[in-house]
Motif scaffolding. Structure first.
Motif, PDB file in Angstrom:
ATOM      1  N   LYS A 107      11.456  12.845  11.821  1.00  0.00           N
ATOM      2  CA  LYS A 107      11.003  11.564  11.275  1.00  0.00           C
ATOM      3  C   LYS A 107      12.121  10.946  10.459  1.00  0.00           C
ATOM      4  O   LYS A 107      12.825  11.647   9.730  1.00  0.00           O
ATOM      5  CB  LYS A 107       9.775  11.799  10.376  1.00  0.00           C
ATOM      6  N   LEU A 109      13.101   7.207   8.075  1.00  0.00           N
ATOM      7  CA  LEU A 109      12.687   5.939   7.486  1.00  0.00           C
ATOM      8  C   LEU A 109      13.959   5.154   7.196  1.00  0.00           C
ATOM      9  O   LEU A 109      14.818   5.620   6.439  1.00  0.00           O
ATOM     10  CB  LEU A 109      11.898   6.157   6.191  1.00  0.00           C
ATOM     11  N   SER A 137      10.269   4.665  11.054  1.00  0.00           N
ATOM     12  CA  SER A 137       9.798   3.407  10.505  1.00  0.00           C
ATOM     13  C   SER A 137      11.017   2.677   9.969  1.00  0.00           C
ATOM     14  O   SER A 137      11.996   3.313   9.563  1.00  0.00           O
ATOM     15  CB  SER A 137       8.812   3.641   9.355  1.00  0.00           C
TER      16      SER A 137
END
Length: 159
Positions: A107, A109, A137
């Protein structure tokens, strides 16, 4: 590095008191998975920055947001492309300190000072993930540390 195993020890004791041998062993294993370790580099500690470079919780490593600073702590010049490359190298270096690679990242960001530079950031970003693309994201930010164009944090999993 700081290590907090009090919760793990308490859970293990609870398991031993309430369960038989197999259940106690399982509880102890679960408690060990909850162990938390905080990692601060000499650079971060020496500059008295209010965060850890990375935190390990069980099999997860959470790497703090990185920007495109070089070994002197100065932001590299040249805009979003060179900054993204240096940011990714900083992330790679932190992962390697813990025995991981970019393939362990699950993941990310991304915080981009100007969202119109998102495409240019992606051109560099994608070259660092050759096996699997982590979930991600991204958002435009109004002001990043040191006037950076990009800040990126990543989560990685230990095998």
């Amino acid at each position: 590095m700081l290590r907090f195993g009090v919760l793990a020890f308490a859970l293990a004791l609870t398991g031993c008191a309430e369960n038989g041998g197999e259940a106690a062993a399982e509880t102890a294993a679960q408690a060990a998975a909850l162990e938390v370790e905080y990692f601060r580099s000499e650079s971060t500690a020496g500059r008295n920055l209010p965060f850890s470079d990375a935190v390990r919780v069980g099999r997860m490593l959470y790497v703090s947001g990185q920007i495109g600073t070089d070994s002197t702590g100065a932001l590299v010049t040249g805009g979003i492309g060179p900054e993204t490359r240096q940011t990714m190298e900083n992330i790679r270096a932190e992962l390697e300190r813990h025995g991981l690679t970019m393939d362990n990242v699950v993941k990310c960001l991304a915080m981009v000072a100007d969202i119109s530079e998102w495409g240019a950031m992606n051109e560099v970003y994608r070259t660092y993930f050759t096996k699997n693309l982590p979930s991600r994201s991204a958002f435009g930010a109004n002001g990043l540390a040191l006037g950076a164009r990009i800040e990126l944090e990543c989560w990685a999993v230990f095998p």
